[in-house]
Design a protein around this motif. Structure first.
Motif, PDB file in Angstrom:
ATOM      1  N   ALA A 100     104.367   8.643 124.220  1.00  0.00           N
ATOM      2  CA  ALA A 100     104.723   9.905 124.561  1.00  0.00           C
ATOM      3  C   ALA A 100     106.139  10.109 123.997  1.00  0.00           C
ATOM      4  CB  ALA A 100     104.848   9.577 126.159  1.00  0.00           C
ATOM      5  N   ARG A 101     106.891   9.277 123.624  1.00  0.00           N
ATOM      6  CA  ARG A 101     108.053   9.345 122.815  1.00  0.00           C
ATOM      7  C   ARG A 101     107.866   9.903 121.632  1.00  0.00           C
ATOM      8  NH1 ARG A 101     109.858   3.940 122.987  1.00  0.00           N
ATOM      9  NH2 ARG A 101     109.797   3.684 125.108  1.00  0.00           N
ATOM     10  N   LEU A 102     106.846   9.542 120.841  1.00  0.00           N
ATOM     11  CA  LEU A 102     106.146   9.936 119.479  1.00  0.00           C
ATOM     12  C   LEU A 102     105.966  11.514 119.717  1.00  0.00           C
ATOM     13  CD1 LEU A 102     104.664   6.976 118.209  1.00  0.00           C
ATOM     14  CD2 LEU A 102     106.810   7.893 117.395  1.00  0.00           C
ATOM     15  N   GLN A 103     105.362  11.813 120.596  1.00  0.00           N
ATOM     16  CA  GLN A 103     104.700  13.095 120.894  1.00  0.00           C
ATOM     17  C   GLN A 103     105.948  13.974 121.081  1.00  0.00           C
ATOM     18  OE1 GLN A 103     101.555  13.883 120.356  1.00  0.00           O
ATOM     19  NE2 GLN A 103     102.241  15.987 120.574  1.00  0.00           N
ATOM     20  N   ARG A 104     107.087  13.519 121.804  1.00  0.00           N
ATOM     21  CA  ARG A 104     108.204  14.573 122.040  1.00  0.00           C
ATOM     22  C   ARG A 104     108.834  14.957 120.578  1.00  0.00           C
ATOM     23  NH1 ARG A 104     111.118  14.744 127.217  1.00  0.00           N
ATOM     24  NH2 ARG A 104     110.024  13.362 128.646  1.00  0.00           N
ATOM     25  N   LEU A 105     109.001  13.798 119.662  1.00  0.00           N
ATOM     26  CA  LEU A 105     109.548  13.880 118.571  1.00  0.00           C
ATOM     27  C   LEU A 105     108.810  14.721 117.608  1.00  0.00           C
ATOM     28  CD1 LEU A 105     110.474   9.952 117.893  1.00  0.00           C
ATOM     29  CD2 LEU A 105     112.238  11.886 117.694  1.00  0.00           C
ATOM     30  N   LEU A 106     107.478  14.783 117.553  1.00  0.00           N
ATOM     31  CA  LEU A 106     106.488  15.453 116.705  1.00  0.00           C
ATOM     32  C   LEU A 106     106.773  16.942 117.340  1.00  0.00           C
ATOM     33  CD1 LEU A 106     104.374  15.106 114.617  1.00  0.00           C
ATOM     34  CD2 LEU A 106     102.698  15.221 116.371  1.00  0.00           C
ATOM     35  N   GLU A 152      97.379  10.202 115.129  1.00  0.00           N
ATOM     36  CA  GLU A 152      98.035  11.695 115.271  1.00  0.00           C
ATOM     37  C   GLU A 152      99.571  11.562 115.115  1.00  0.00           C
ATOM     38  OE1 GLU A 152      97.307  10.750 119.751  1.00  0.00           O
ATOM     39  OE2 GLU A 152      96.446  10.318 117.840  1.00  0.00           O
ATOM     40  N   HIS A 153     100.274  10.313 115.215  1.00  0.00           N
ATOM     41  CA  HIS A 153     101.502  10.128 114.790  1.00  0.00           C
ATOM     42  C   HIS A 153     101.762   9.437 113.444  1.00  0.00           C
ATOM     43  CE1 HIS A 153     101.612  10.023 119.374  1.00  0.00           C
ATOM     44  NE2 HIS A 153     102.060  11.447 119.038  1.00  0.00           N
ATOM     45  N   ALA A 154     100.880   9.494 112.352  1.00  0.00           N
ATOM     46  CA  ALA A 154     101.096   8.787 111.334  1.00  0.00           C
ATOM     47  C   ALA A 154     102.054   9.543 110.320  1.00  0.00           C
ATOM     48  CB  ALA A 154      99.605   8.679 110.628  1.00  0.00           C
ATOM     49  N   LEU A 155     102.063  10.783 110.671  1.00  0.00           N
ATOM     50  CA  LEU A 155     103.038  11.730 109.808  1.00  0.00           C
ATOM     51  C   LEU A 155     104.518  11.240 110.251  1.00  0.00           C
ATOM     52  CD1 LEU A 155     103.290  14.212 108.070  1.00  0.00           C
ATOM     53  CD2 LEU A 155     103.733  15.645 110.241  1.00  0.00           C
ATOM     54  N   LEU A 156     104.604  11.035 111.600  1.00  0.00           N
ATOM     55  CA  LEU A 156     106.013  10.407 111.841  1.00  0.00           C
ATOM     56  C   LEU A 156     106.281   9.148 110.977  1.00  0.00           C
ATOM     57  CD1 LEU A 156     105.903  11.115 115.629  1.00  0.00           C
ATOM     58  CD2 LEU A 156     107.137  12.519 113.593  1.00  0.00           C
ATOM     59  N   ALA A 157     105.428   8.157 110.754  1.00  0.00           N
ATOM     60  CA  ALA A 157     106.018   6.972 110.304  1.00  0.00           C
ATOM     61  C   ALA A 157     106.069   7.458 108.739  1.00  0.00           C
ATOM     62  CB  ALA A 157     104.493   6.003 110.193  1.00  0.00           C
TER      63      ALA A 157
END
Length: 197
Positions: A184-190, A125-130
């Motif tokens: 959780a950090r990545l979720q906050r960024l998303l 679910e955080h692949a978009l951030l990479a």
């Protein structure tokens, strides 16, 4: 590196330093010149915390309870004769107690903070951030030019680089710094990116 229990000198700033990020500083107050000299002699770092109340100069400011150890990478002088430093964020810490030395330097007893269990891999679910980070790094290059591909699979590394490079408000960056869970950090960024969209 300060031993456990050794007081950590603090430099409160109107900035948040995250692990792995670089920061350029100009040092001119005698308390901070003394601090830099002591760090240079011992090979140790100092803490950078966001200012909650007060200012960067004059009386000791009230720092946030979480900060990052800064290690000096390079130094020089500015055209106006001030000491310039290039520092790099290393370990996060939580301030337990502070006191002010006679010279006005704020020092703290700290607890070092580790990310949750090793270096977890990026979740789908955080692949978009990479991918977003890859695109940002292609544009800005600089010190993060051509990172190892495996770094893009590290939840912690991707989160810290986005926290460093995205135009976040200081309170958002501080909230990321205080979180021990890379996911959780990545979720906050998303969520922050989605709110801007």
């Amino acid at each position: 590196m300060p031993e456990a229990g050794a007081p950590l000198p603090l430099l409160p700033l109107q900035a948040v330093l995250v692990p792995g990020a670089g920061l350029d500083l100009r040092i001119f107050e005698s308390r901070y010149l003394d601090m830099v000299r002591d760090c240079g002699r011992s090979g140790s770092g100092f803490g950078i915390c966001l200012i909650l109340e007060g200012s960067e100069t004059g009386a000791a400011a009230t720092p946030a309870a979480f900060g990052t150890e800064a290690l000096i990478e390079d130094f020089g002088s500015t055209p106006d004769g001030l000491l310039s430093l290039r520092v790099r964020g290393r370990r996060r810490f939580h301030v337990l107690r502070t006191r002010v030395r006679d010279n006005g330097l704020l020092v703290a007893d700290v607890e070092w903070r580790e990310d949750a269990a090793g270096s977890p891999r990026l979740r789908p679910e955080h692949a978009l951030l990479a991918e977003l980070l890859r695109r940002i790094l292609l544009q800005v290059a600089g010190e993060h030019a051509e990172p190892a591909p495996l770094l893009f699979e590290s939840a912690a590394w991707v989160g810290w680089r986005l926290a460093e490079l995205l135009p976040l408000e200081m309170r958002q960056r501080q909230a990321l710094l205080q979180d021990d869970d890379p996911h959780a950090r990545l979720q906050r960024l998303l969520e922050a990116i989605a709110a801007e969209g």
